[in-house]
Design a protein around this motif. Structure first.
Motif, PDB file in Angstrom:
ATOM      1  N   UNK A 150       0.989  -1.317  -0.046  1.00 55.54           N
ATOM      2  CA  UNK A 150      -0.180  -0.052  -0.022  1.00 55.54           C
ATOM      3  C   UNK A 150       0.909   1.177   0.059  1.00 55.54           C
ATOM      4  N   UNK A 151       1.833   1.234  -0.781  1.00 58.61           N
ATOM      5  CA  UNK A 151       2.697   2.474  -0.743  1.00 58.61           C
ATOM      6  C   UNK A 151       2.172   3.202  -1.837  1.00 58.61           C
ATOM      7  N   UNK A 152       2.277   4.648  -1.818  1.00 58.11           N
ATOM      8  CA  UNK A 152       1.442   5.437  -2.869  1.00 58.11           C
ATOM      9  C   UNK A 152       2.514   5.603  -4.075  1.00 58.11           C
ATOM     10  N   UNK A 153       2.155   5.541  -5.263  1.00 60.18           N
ATOM     11  CA  UNK A 153       2.975   5.754  -6.357  1.00 60.18           C
ATOM     12  C   UNK A 153       2.557   6.975  -6.893  1.00 60.18           C
ATOM     13  N   UNK A 154       1.392   7.518  -6.919  1.00 60.92           N
ATOM     14  CA  UNK A 154       0.762   8.628  -7.861  1.00 60.92           C
ATOM     15  C   UNK A 154      -0.301   9.203  -7.131  1.00 60.92           C
ATOM     16  N   UNK A 155      -0.332  10.746  -7.077  1.00 63.25           N
ATOM     17  CA  UNK A 155      -1.537  11.477  -6.720  1.00 63.25           C
ATOM     18  C   UNK A 155      -1.960  12.445  -7.859  1.00 63.25           C
ATOM     19  N   UNK A 156      -3.341  12.415  -7.873  1.00 64.57           N
ATOM     20  CA  UNK A 156      -3.849  13.225  -9.123  1.00 64.57           C
ATOM     21  C   UNK A 156      -5.059  13.763  -8.557  1.00 64.57           C
ATOM     22  N   UNK A 171      -0.590  16.518 -11.090  1.00 68.24           N
ATOM     23  CA  UNK A 171      -0.125  15.307 -11.217  1.00 68.24           C
ATOM     24  C   UNK A 171       1.310  15.085 -10.418  1.00 68.24           C
ATOM     25  N   UNK A 172       1.517  14.181  -9.444  1.00 66.68           N
ATOM     26  CA  UNK A 172       2.769  13.844  -8.786  1.00 66.68           C
ATOM     27  C   UNK A 172       2.833  12.425  -8.758  1.00 66.68           C
ATOM     28  N   UNK A 173       4.163  11.778  -9.224  1.00 64.87           N
ATOM     29  CA  UNK A 173       4.201  10.471  -9.261  1.00 64.87           C
ATOM     30  C   UNK A 173       5.877  10.073  -8.841  1.00 64.87           C
ATOM     31  N   UNK A 174       5.692   9.698  -7.669  1.00 65.38           N
ATOM     32  CA  UNK A 174       7.109   9.158  -6.800  1.00 65.38           C
ATOM     33  C   UNK A 174       6.629   8.204  -5.900  1.00 65.38           C
ATOM     34  N   UNK A 175       7.682   7.795  -5.254  1.00 68.28           N
ATOM     35  CA  UNK A 175       7.373   6.601  -4.431  1.00 68.28           C
ATOM     36  C   UNK A 175       6.842   6.982  -3.032  1.00 68.28           C
ATOM     37  N   UNK A 176       5.793   6.330  -2.471  1.00 66.83           N
ATOM     38  CA  UNK A 176       5.295   6.864  -1.200  1.00 66.83           C
ATOM     39  C   UNK A 176       4.806   8.106  -1.069  1.00 66.83           C
ATOM     40  N   UNK A 177       3.849   8.583  -1.808  1.00 64.18           N
ATOM     41  CA  UNK A 177       3.129   9.902  -2.075  1.00 64.18           C
ATOM     42  C   UNK A 177       1.762   9.447  -1.944  1.00 64.18           C
ATOM     43  N   UNK A 178       1.206  10.473  -1.122  1.00 63.73           N
ATOM     44  CA  UNK A 178      -0.302  10.508  -0.760  1.00 63.73           C
ATOM     45  C   UNK A 178      -0.831  11.788  -0.449  1.00 63.73           C
ATOM     46  N   UNK A 179      -2.001  12.228  -1.156  1.00 61.91           N
ATOM     47  CA  UNK A 179      -2.726  13.504  -1.214  1.00 61.91           C
ATOM     48  C   UNK A 179      -3.923  13.581  -0.626  1.00 61.91           C
ATOM     49  N   UNK A 180      -4.289  14.475   0.166  1.00 62.30           N
ATOM     50  CA  UNK A 180      -5.637  14.643   0.822  1.00 62.30           C
ATOM     51  C   UNK A 180      -6.133  16.138   0.652  1.00 62.30           C
TER      52      UNK A 180
END
Length: 247
Positions: A150-156, A171-180
């Motif tokens: 469950x490691x984030x790979x992208x937030x849109x 858009x941001x794509x990088x390891x262990x990313x999460x947007x709220x």
């Protein structure tokens, strides 16, 4: 009162009548005078009672009961229960986040190719709805994760258009990313890893806040947190990380 004691010092006929038991006529006359005296006393007492009642009546306003003042003129307040008005807010329309991602050219080919169900038809995608860009409807924040850890790979972020379609505005794509969504702002958290860190235990994190203005997101705040790995060393394993809630 001396006649009641039998005194003969010339108290008069009334005294003799009381003490002389040999003359029935005098005794009877004396008895009649005694009754007449009691009747007069009773009449006097009755008169005093009437006067007393009259005085009480006068003191109470002539009603015979205690005068509490005039009756209130204020109307009786009646509370009528009101029915609870149901909310008229329309439910936020849900979107097919997976379809949005696969049709979006701003999403990298790697993410679109790897986006597959983890189990059954459950995709590793979290979706949030809220006001970010001031558009005609709720904006959509989509987080893509890996199935295994469950490691984030992208937030849109997708902004609704008037015709019901959506536009990718972040858009941001990088390891262990999460947007709220936090009080109208976009908050993106990225885990920081050093060479010896495992995926489950990063060394720190970057928390970046973005605000929508002039048709784009701009960074307004950045916080860096370093995690202390020495606390509790030797007393057991680190707890397992909590997985994000899946829709």
């Amino acid at each position: 009162m001396r006649g009641l004691k039998g005194s003969g010092d010339g108290g008069g006929a009334s005294d003799d009548a009381v003490t002389d038991g040999g003359s029935g006529g005098r005794t009877g006359a004396g008895h009649g005078r005694r009754l007449t005296g009691w009747a007069a006393s009773s009449t006097a007492l009755a008169g005093l009672a009437v006067v007393g009642l009259f005085a009480v009546s006068c003191s109470t306003g002539g009603t015979g009961t205690r005068d509490e003042g005039p009756a209130g003129t204020q109307p009786v307040v009646r509370i009528t229960p009101t029915a609870t008005t149901p909310s008229r807010a329309k439910p936020t329309p849900r979107v097919d986040a997976v379809a949005l991602l696969k049709a979006d050219k701003k999403v990298s080919e790697r993410v679109r190719t790897d986006l597959k169900p983890c189990t059954g038809d459950e995709y590793p995608v979290d979706t949030s709805y809220g006001k970010l860009t001031g558009g005609p409807g709720a904006d959509v924040v989509v987080n893509v994760m890996t199935c295994g850890d469950s490691v984030g790979v992208g937030t849109y972020v997708y902004r609704p258009r008037a015709d019901g379609t959506y536009e990718n505005v972040f858009t941001t794509e990088q390891p262990a990313v999460y947007g709220t969504i936090d009080r109208g702002d976009l908050v993106v958290t990225t885990q920081v890893y050093e060479k010896k860190d495992s995926v489950a235990y990063p060394s720190g994190e970057e928390v970046i806040t973005y605000h929508w203005a002039n048709t784009r997101f701009s960074e307004t705040d950045r916080v860096h947190n370093d995690f202390n790995r020495a606390v509790g060393a030797g007393e057991g394993d680190f707890p397992e990380p909590t997985e994000p809630t899946k829709n």
